[in-house]
Design a protein around this motif. Structure first.
Motif, PDB file in Angstrom:
ATOM      1  N   PHE A 161       0.797  -1.232   0.000  1.00 20.54           N
ATOM      2  CA  PHE A 161       0.000   0.000   0.000  1.00 20.54           C
ATOM      3  C   PHE A 161       0.833   1.288   0.000  1.00 20.54           C
ATOM      4  CE2 PHE A 161      -2.874  -3.163   1.940  1.00 20.54           C
ATOM      5  CZ  PHE A 161      -3.941  -3.055   1.060  1.00 20.54           C
ATOM      6  N   LEU A 162       1.976   1.293   0.685  1.00 20.94           N
ATOM      7  CA  LEU A 162       2.734   2.533   0.833  1.00 20.94           C
ATOM      8  C   LEU A 162       3.781   2.715  -0.271  1.00 20.94           C
ATOM      9  CD1 LEU A 162       3.222   2.622   4.713  1.00 20.94           C
ATOM     10  CD2 LEU A 162       1.338   3.508   3.322  1.00 20.94           C
ATOM     11  N   PHE A 163       4.517   1.657  -0.582  1.00 20.42           N
ATOM     12  CA  PHE A 163       5.550   1.761  -1.610  1.00 20.42           C
ATOM     13  C   PHE A 163       4.958   2.025  -2.991  1.00 20.42           C
ATOM     14  CE2 PHE A 163       9.039  -0.938   0.651  1.00 20.42           C
ATOM     15  CZ  PHE A 163       9.114   0.024   1.634  1.00 20.42           C
ATOM     16  N   THR A 164       3.703   1.655  -3.203  1.00 21.29           N
ATOM     17  CA  THR A 164       3.081   1.785  -4.522  1.00 21.29           C
ATOM     18  C   THR A 164       2.485   3.166  -4.754  1.00 21.29           C
ATOM     19  OG1 THR A 164       1.051   0.832  -3.597  1.00 21.29           O
ATOM     20  CG2 THR A 164       2.564  -0.669  -4.722  1.00 21.29           C
ATOM     21  N   LYS A 165       2.445   4.005  -3.715  1.00 21.20           N
ATOM     22  CA  LYS A 165       1.839   5.329  -3.874  1.00 21.20           C
ATOM     23  C   LYS A 165       2.691   6.217  -4.771  1.00 21.20           C
ATOM     24  CE  LYS A 165       1.317   6.494   0.446  1.00 21.20           C
ATOM     25  NZ  LYS A 165       0.869   7.237   1.658  1.00 21.20           N
ATOM     26  N   SER A 166       2.035   7.161  -5.406  1.00 16.98           N
ATOM     27  CA  SER A 166       2.724   8.108  -6.287  1.00 16.98           C
ATOM     28  C   SER A 166       1.934   9.408  -6.330  1.00 16.98           C
ATOM     29  CB  SER A 166       2.871   7.527  -7.702  1.00 16.98           C
ATOM     30  OG  SER A 166       3.409   8.490  -8.588  1.00 16.98           O
ATOM     31  N   ASN A 167       2.642  10.518  -6.561  1.00 16.30           N
ATOM     32  CA  ASN A 167       1.964  11.809  -6.691  1.00 16.30           C
ATOM     33  C   ASN A 167       1.490  12.056  -8.117  1.00 16.30           C
ATOM     34  OD1 ASN A 167       4.427  12.155  -7.894  1.00 16.30           O
ATOM     35  ND2 ASN A 167       5.117  13.813  -6.544  1.00 16.30           N
ATOM     36  N   ILE A 179       6.510  -1.168 -13.146  1.00 17.50           N
ATOM     37  CA  ILE A 179       7.205  -2.431 -12.853  1.00 17.50           C
ATOM     38  C   ILE A 179       7.482  -2.539 -11.359  1.00 17.50           C
ATOM     39  CG2 ILE A 179       9.359  -3.716 -13.176  1.00 17.50           C
ATOM     40  CD1 ILE A 179       9.468  -2.605 -16.015  1.00 17.50           C
ATOM     41  N   ARG A 180       7.955  -1.436 -10.768  1.00 17.60           N
ATOM     42  CA  ARG A 180       8.233  -1.448  -9.337  1.00 17.60           C
ATOM     43  C   ARG A 180       6.971  -1.750  -8.529  1.00 17.60           C
ATOM     44  NH1 ARG A 180      11.203   3.246 -10.612  1.00 17.60           N
ATOM     45  NH2 ARG A 180       9.674   4.583  -9.556  1.00 17.60           N
ATOM     46  N   ASN A 181       5.853  -1.156  -8.935  1.00 17.00           N
ATOM     47  CA  ASN A 181       4.606  -1.393  -8.209  1.00 17.00           C
ATOM     48  C   ASN A 181       4.186  -2.857  -8.282  1.00 17.00           C
ATOM     49  OD1 ASN A 181       4.423   1.223  -7.375  1.00 17.00           O
ATOM     50  ND2 ASN A 181       2.700   1.786  -8.679  1.00 17.00           N
ATOM     51  N   ARG A 182       4.400  -3.489  -9.424  1.00 12.27           N
ATOM     52  CA  ARG A 182       4.089  -4.917  -9.534  1.00 12.27           C
ATOM     53  C   ARG A 182       4.967  -5.726  -8.591  1.00 12.27           C
ATOM     54  NH1 ARG A 182       4.615  -3.904 -15.283  1.00 12.27           N
ATOM     55  NH2 ARG A 182       2.584  -3.290 -16.157  1.00 12.27           N
ATOM     56  N   ILE A 183       6.227  -5.337  -8.498  1.00 17.57           N
ATOM     57  CA  ILE A 183       7.149  -6.031  -7.592  1.00 17.57           C
ATOM     58  C   ILE A 183       6.717  -5.836  -6.147  1.00 17.57           C
ATOM     59  CG2 ILE A 183       9.505  -6.059  -6.702  1.00 17.57           C
ATOM     60  CD1 ILE A 183      10.450  -5.343  -9.522  1.00 17.57           C
ATOM     61  N   TYR A 184       6.381  -4.602  -5.769  1.00 17.96           N
ATOM     62  CA  TYR A 184       5.951  -4.320  -4.397  1.00 17.96           C
ATOM     63  C   TYR A 184       4.720  -5.148  -4.030  1.00 17.96           C
ATOM     64  CZ  TYR A 184       8.897  -0.141  -4.920  1.00 17.96           C
ATOM     65  OH  TYR A 184       9.937   0.723  -5.144  1.00 17.96           O
ATOM     66  N   ARG A 185       3.727  -5.182  -4.928  1.00 17.39           N
ATOM     67  CA  ARG A 185       2.500  -5.929  -4.644  1.00 17.39           C
ATOM     68  C   ARG A 185       2.772  -7.426  -4.571  1.00 17.39           C
ATOM     69  NH1 ARG A 185       0.216  -1.943  -8.436  1.00 17.39           N
ATOM     70  NH2 ARG A 185      -0.987  -0.430  -7.209  1.00 17.39           N
ATOM     71  N   THR A 186       3.614  -7.917  -5.470  1.00 21.61           N
ATOM     72  CA  THR A 186       3.960  -9.342  -5.437  1.00 21.61           C
ATOM     73  C   THR A 186       4.653  -9.696  -4.132  1.00 21.61           C
ATOM     74  OG1 THR A 186       4.196  -9.408  -7.856  1.00 21.61           O
ATOM     75  CG2 THR A 186       5.245 -11.180  -6.591  1.00 21.61           C
ATOM     76  N   CYS A 187       5.603  -8.860  -3.706  1.00 17.74           N
ATOM     77  CA  CYS A 187       6.314  -9.108  -2.450  1.00 17.74           C
ATOM     78  C   CYS A 187       5.359  -9.055  -1.258  1.00 17.74           C
ATOM     79  CB  CYS A 187       7.442  -8.085  -2.259  1.00 17.74           C
ATOM     80  SG  CYS A 187       8.836  -8.304  -3.394  1.00 17.74           S
ATOM     81  N   GLY A 188       4.434  -8.089  -1.287  1.00 22.37           N
ATOM     82  CA  GLY A 188       3.452  -7.984  -0.207  1.00 22.37           C
ATOM     83  C   GLY A 188       2.564  -9.213  -0.127  1.00 22.37           C
ATOM     84  N   VAL A 234      14.422  -2.583  -4.074  1.00 20.38           N
ATOM     85  CA  VAL A 234      13.820  -1.875  -5.208  1.00 20.38           C
ATOM     86  C   VAL A 234      13.426  -0.466  -4.806  1.00 20.38           C
ATOM     87  CG1 VAL A 234      11.861  -1.858  -6.818  1.00 20.38           C
ATOM     88  CG2 VAL A 234      13.018  -4.015  -6.292  1.00 20.38           C
ATOM     89  N   LYS A 235      12.859  -0.306  -3.597  1.00 16.29           N
ATOM     90  CA  LYS A 235      12.474   1.016  -3.110  1.00 16.29           C
ATOM     91  C   LYS A 235      13.693   1.920  -2.939  1.00 16.29           C
ATOM     92  CE  LYS A 235       9.356   3.932  -1.621  1.00 16.29           C
ATOM     93  NZ  LYS A 235       8.393   4.503  -2.575  1.00 16.29           N
ATOM     94  N   GLY A 236      14.851   1.323  -2.674  1.00 18.27           N
ATOM     95  CA  GLY A 236      16.085   2.085  -2.557  1.00 18.27           C
ATOM     96  C   GLY A 236      16.722   2.421  -3.885  1.00 18.27           C
ATOM     97  N   GLU A 237      15.996   2.149  -4.978  1.00 19.74           N
ATOM     98  CA  GLU A 237      16.424   2.462  -6.341  1.00 19.74           C
ATOM     99  C   GLU A 237      17.684   1.698  -6.735  1.00 19.74           C
ATOM    100  OE1 GLU A 237      16.668   6.646  -7.025  1.00 19.74           O
ATOM    101  OE2 GLU A 237      14.571   7.027  -6.487  1.00 19.74           O
ATOM    102  N   THR A 238      17.835   0.502  -6.154  1.00 19.63           N
ATOM    103  CA  THR A 238      18.920  -0.372  -6.593  1.00 19.63           C
ATOM    104  C   THR A 238      18.558  -1.014  -7.924  1.00 19.63           C
ATOM    105  OG1 THR A 238      19.406  -0.860  -4.282  1.00 19.63           O
ATOM    106  CG2 THR A 238      20.345  -2.345  -5.919  1.00 19.63           C
ATOM    107  N   LEU A 239      17.266  -1.292  -8.117  1.00 22.94           N
ATOM    108  CA  LEU A 239      16.768  -1.912  -9.335  1.00 22.94           C
ATOM    109  C   LEU A 239      15.604  -1.097  -9.889  1.00 22.94           C
ATOM    110  CD1 LEU A 239      16.632  -5.592  -8.004  1.00 22.94           C
ATOM    111  CD2 LEU A 239      18.400  -4.631  -9.501  1.00 22.94           C
ATOM    112  N   PHE A 240      15.478  -1.092 -11.234  1.00 25.17           N
ATOM    113  CA  PHE A 240      14.366  -0.444 -11.936  1.00 25.17           C
ATOM    114  C   PHE A 240      14.230   1.037 -11.572  1.00 25.17           C
ATOM    115  CE2 PHE A 240      13.208  -4.939 -11.362  1.00 25.17           C
ATOM    116  CZ  PHE A 240      13.211  -5.343 -12.702  1.00 25.17           C
TER     117      PHE A 240
END
Length: 242
Positions: A161-167, A179-188, A234-240
């Motif tokens: 819910f939090l990592f997928t938010k965007s302005n 792509i990142r949002n798909r990863i976040y949701r999959t991990c969740g 991924v949230k740390g911008e290491t990937l994608f």
């Protein structure tokens, strides 16, 4: 090391020296990367170091059981660092801070209230890797399970819910963000799935013999921790990265 290479390394590590009163961990990207690396490395380090110490070829029943072995320091240090970093993580909104704070507190409770003993016998010849025995306590054991479950639930909430938010509106988001949002949701989802399977085992919906035979508790905990760590990397911008 040449000046240009040192400058590139400083940039990669997000080292900022304009504010002399700041510390390295004030950069949220750095903090997320460290949390991700620590989380993903913990199960691997525990297994590898106990193998070299005791020659144990198979994982223990639970990651928490490494607390009772010679590699307990790795378990305690890494989980304590994760708890500390989660507690000081601010995020972009107050909800990020509070959910992360709760996750950090639950991680500390996991350490302060260890799980059940590996063996009840001192010097058990069949389990020489067990070096510590605590007084039996159902309260301690159930609090440990509860704290561990809430720890993963908080992390899965952050990822889904939090990592997928965007302005930006969904149609304005870039390909990498999607792509990142798909990863976040999959991990969740994987974290929640792992917790549900463990909960099913505690209620004997899944037979305990099945859990014991395949070390299912260890693998479900590993799945949850690896998913949590990968989401933070991924949230740390290491990937994608955009």
């Amino acid at each position: 090391m040449t000046k240009s290479k040192l400058s590139n390394l400083n940039t990669y590590l997000k080292l900022e020296y304009t504010d002399k009163n700041s510390i390295w961990l004030t950069n949220s990207l750095t903090l997320r990367k460290i949390v991700g690396v620590l989380g993903m490395s913990m199960p691997i380090l525990l297994y590898v170091f106990l193998y070299f110490d005791s020659g144990l070829h198979h994982p223990l029943e639970s990651i928490s059981h490494y607390y009772f072995t010679r590699v307990s320091s790795i378990f305690i240090i890494i989980l304590s660092l994760l708890a500390f970093f989660l507690i000081i993580y601010k995020g972009k909104n107050p909800v990020d801070f509070y959910i992360s704070l709760f996750a950090g507190v639950f991680a500390l409770l996991v350490i302060l209230f260890p799980t059940s003993n590996i063996t009840e016998l001192c010097g058990d010849a069949s389990k020489k890797y067990a070096v510590t025995i605590l007084p039996k306590s159902d309260f301690r054991m159930y609090l440990h399970y509860t704290a561990a479950g809430l720890f993963f639930i908080c992390l899965s909430y952050m990822s889904f819910f939090l990592f997928t938010k965007s302005n930006k509106d969904p149609e304005q988001r870039g390909t990498k963000k999607n792509i990142r949002n798909r990863i976040y949701r999959t991990c969740g989802i994987l974290m929640v799935l792992a917790v549900l399977i463990l909960f099913a085992g505690s209620l004997n919906i899944v037979p305990q013999t099945f859990f014991s035979t395949f070390q299912l508790t260890f693998w479900m905990e590993t799945l949850a921790i690896e998913s949590f760590g990968f989401a933070w990397l991924v949230k740390g911008e290491t990937l994608f990265k955009d």
